[in-house]
Design a protein around this motif. Structure first.
Motif, PDB file in Angstrom:
ATOM      1  N   VAL A 162      43.651  35.953  34.621  1.00 10.74           N
ATOM      2  CA  VAL A 162      42.197  35.775  34.691  1.00 10.74           C
ATOM      3  C   VAL A 162      41.857  34.305  34.934  1.00 10.74           C
ATOM      4  O   VAL A 162      40.986  33.984  35.745  1.00 10.74           O
ATOM      5  CB  VAL A 162      41.501  36.305  33.416  1.00 10.74           C
ATOM      6  CG1 VAL A 162      40.032  35.920  33.383  1.00 10.74           C
ATOM      7  CG2 VAL A 162      41.657  37.823  33.328  1.00 10.74           C
ATOM      8  N   MET A 163      42.562  33.405  34.280  1.00 13.05           N
ATOM      9  CA  MET A 163      42.270  31.982  34.458  1.00 13.05           C
ATOM     10  C   MET A 163      42.653  31.490  35.860  1.00 13.05           C
ATOM     11  O   MET A 163      42.076  30.537  36.367  1.00 13.05           O
ATOM     12  CB  MET A 163      42.988  31.144  33.394  1.00 13.05           C
ATOM     13  CG  MET A 163      42.504  31.388  31.973  1.00 13.05           C
ATOM     14  SD  MET A 163      40.754  30.967  31.713  1.00 13.05           S
ATOM     15  CE  MET A 163      39.971  32.562  31.809  1.00 13.05           C
ATOM     16  N   ARG A 164      43.571  32.166  36.510  1.00 15.02           N
ATOM     17  CA  ARG A 164      43.985  31.786  37.871  1.00 15.02           C
ATOM     18  C   ARG A 164      43.138  32.463  38.947  1.00 15.02           C
ATOM     19  O   ARG A 164      43.339  32.216  40.130  1.00 15.02           O
ATOM     20  CB  ARG A 164      45.460  32.159  38.084  1.00 15.02           C
ATOM     21  CG  ARG A 164      46.401  31.311  37.247  1.00 15.02           C
ATOM     22  CD  ARG A 164      47.858  31.545  37.602  1.00 15.02           C
ATOM     23  NE  ARG A 164      48.100  31.004  38.928  1.00 15.02           N
ATOM     24  CZ  ARG A 164      48.706  31.676  39.915  1.00 15.02           C
ATOM     25  NH1 ARG A 164      49.130  32.898  39.727  1.00 15.02           N
ATOM     26  NH2 ARG A 164      48.887  31.120  41.090  1.00 15.02           N
ATOM     27  N   ARG A 165      42.194  33.306  38.583  1.00 14.12           N
ATOM     28  CA  ARG A 165      41.407  34.064  39.558  1.00 14.12           C
ATOM     29  C   ARG A 165      40.812  33.204  40.673  1.00 14.12           C
ATOM     30  O   ARG A 165      40.828  33.636  41.831  1.00 14.12           O
ATOM     31  CB  ARG A 165      40.281  34.861  38.889  1.00 14.12           C
ATOM     32  CG  ARG A 165      40.749  36.030  38.100  1.00 14.12           C
ATOM     33  CD  ARG A 165      41.506  37.082  38.880  1.00 14.12           C
ATOM     34  NE  ARG A 165      40.728  37.613  39.972  1.00 14.12           N
ATOM     35  CZ  ARG A 165      41.230  37.991  41.150  1.00 14.12           C
ATOM     36  NH1 ARG A 165      42.507  37.919  41.380  1.00 14.12           N
ATOM     37  NH2 ARG A 165      40.461  38.465  42.087  1.00 14.12           N
ATOM     38  N   PRO A 166      40.297  32.024  40.399  1.00 13.67           N
ATOM     39  CA  PRO A 166      39.761  31.238  41.519  1.00 13.67           C
ATOM     40  C   PRO A 166      40.817  30.943  42.590  1.00 13.67           C
ATOM     41  O   PRO A 166      40.480  30.790  43.763  1.00 13.67           O
ATOM     42  CB  PRO A 166      39.280  29.945  40.859  1.00 13.67           C
ATOM     43  CG  PRO A 166      38.990  30.326  39.450  1.00 13.67           C
ATOM     44  CD  PRO A 166      40.035  31.371  39.104  1.00 13.67           C
ATOM     45  N   LEU A 167      42.067  30.891  42.201  1.00 17.11           N
ATOM     46  CA  LEU A 167      43.148  30.599  43.145  1.00 17.11           C
ATOM     47  C   LEU A 167      43.717  31.849  43.804  1.00 17.11           C
ATOM     48  O   LEU A 167      44.280  31.776  44.898  1.00 17.11           O
ATOM     49  CB  LEU A 167      44.287  29.870  42.429  1.00 17.11           C
ATOM     50  CG  LEU A 167      43.917  28.567  41.717  1.00 17.11           C
ATOM     51  CD1 LEU A 167      45.086  28.059  40.905  1.00 17.11           C
ATOM     52  CD2 LEU A 167      43.433  27.535  42.721  1.00 17.11           C
ATOM     53  N   THR A 168      43.604  32.995  43.161  1.00 13.39           N
ATOM     54  CA  THR A 168      44.274  34.205  43.647  1.00 13.39           C
ATOM     55  C   THR A 168      43.334  35.272  44.185  1.00 13.39           C
ATOM     56  O   THR A 168      43.803  36.243  44.779  1.00 13.39           O
ATOM     57  CB  THR A 168      45.117  34.819  42.519  1.00 13.39           C
ATOM     58  OG1 THR A 168      44.249  35.189  41.436  1.00 13.39           O
ATOM     59  CG2 THR A 168      46.188  33.866  42.035  1.00 13.39           C
ATOM     60  N   ALA A 169      42.040  35.123  43.993  1.00 16.52           N
ATOM     61  CA  ALA A 169      41.078  36.174  44.359  1.00 16.52           C
ATOM     62  C   ALA A 169      41.182  36.585  45.826  1.00 16.52           C
ATOM     63  O   ALA A 169      40.962  37.749  46.163  1.00 16.52           O
ATOM     64  CB  ALA A 169      39.663  35.728  44.019  1.00 16.52           C
ATOM     65  N   ALA A 170      41.522  35.674  46.702  1.00 18.71           N
ATOM     66  CA  ALA A 170      41.628  36.000  48.126  1.00 18.71           C
ATOM     67  C   ALA A 170      42.899  36.796  48.435  1.00 18.71           C
ATOM     68  O   ALA A 170      42.992  37.426  49.493  1.00 18.71           O
ATOM     69  CB  ALA A 170      41.618  34.719  48.960  1.00 18.71           C
ATOM     70  N   HIS A 171      43.855  36.807  47.521  1.00 17.15           N
ATOM     71  CA  HIS A 171      45.140  37.454  47.771  1.00 17.15           C
ATOM     72  C   HIS A 171      45.254  38.843  47.147  1.00 17.15           C
ATOM     73  O   HIS A 171      45.934  39.707  47.681  1.00 17.15           O
ATOM     74  CB  HIS A 171      46.284  36.577  47.273  1.00 17.15           C
ATOM     75  CG  HIS A 171      46.263  35.201  47.865  1.00 17.15           C
ATOM     76  ND1 HIS A 171      46.578  34.959  49.183  1.00 17.15           N
ATOM     77  CD2 HIS A 171      45.928  34.012  47.330  1.00 17.15           C
ATOM     78  CE1 HIS A 171      46.443  33.669  49.438  1.00 17.15           C
ATOM     79  NE2 HIS A 171      46.062  33.070  48.319  1.00 17.15           N
TER      80      HIS A 171
END
Length: 191
Positions: A162-171
């Motif tokens: 959840v904390m990494r969502r800004p980095l992974t949302a496109a993937h």
């Protein structure tokens, strides 16, 4: 219609998320809730008590996942763990700004954060650990698995995602991430 207490808890969640422990004021929280500051102090002794209640209310909303959860088969274990992971990820996502702020506050307010988040998460964590102990007794977990560490492992996986969502949302989306975590998690636990 929300009660005055609910209005204050909602406002406090928003203000603490934006300002942190030190920056949040009872005045701003009361103004945001459209409540007199005296009312805030009547319901909550001080800012720390208000923060404590915000954390407790947040933690109690998903503890019921384990209430009367079946545990007759590996399929029951999988469904319950999936349900917990999904609800926990959703809860974190809904309060992402609040969670991020308090992750940053850990070093400045370690004792307070430790006390609040250990207390706030204790009911759900203890139910998850008890559920995993029961699964182990039924032979649904490998013998060398420590249920306490196992519970904390899944929780950390979901928090990290959840904390990494800004980095992974496109993937990939969060739901797919949670499903993958549960698959990997259960592969490591089951005999």
């Amino acid at each position: 219609m929300f009660s005055t207490e609910d209005k204050l808890l909602r406002a406090a969640t928003t203000v603490f998320a934006k300002r942190g422990v030190s920056g949040a004021t009872t005045r701003e929280i009361a103004q945001k809730a459209k409540v007199n500051e005296v009312t805030l102090f009547r319901l909550f002794k001080n800012k720390e008590e208000l923060l404590r209640r915000v954390v407790l209310c947040s933690g109690q909303r998903f503890a019921e996942v384990f209430d009367a959860a079946p545990l007759e088969s590996a399929a029951d274990l999988r469904r319950t763990v999936e349900n917990y992971a999904r609800v926990y990820a959703q809860k974190l996502s809904e309060n992402e700004e609040f969670v991020r702020t308090f992750m940053g506050e850990l070093t400045r307010h370690l004792k307070l954060c430790r006390r609040l988040f250990v207390e706030g998460g204790a009911p759900t964590r203890q139910k998850f650990i008890a559920y995993l102990h029961a699964a182990k007794r039924r032979g649904l977990l490998r013998k060398g698995i420590d249920p306490t560490m196992a519970a904390d492992t899944l929780t950390a996986m979901i928090l990290g995602g959840v904390m990494r969502r800004p980095l992974t949302a496109a993937h990939y989306d969060l739901d797919d991430y949670v499903k993958t975590c549960v698959k990997i998690y259960l592969k490591g636990l089951q005999p």
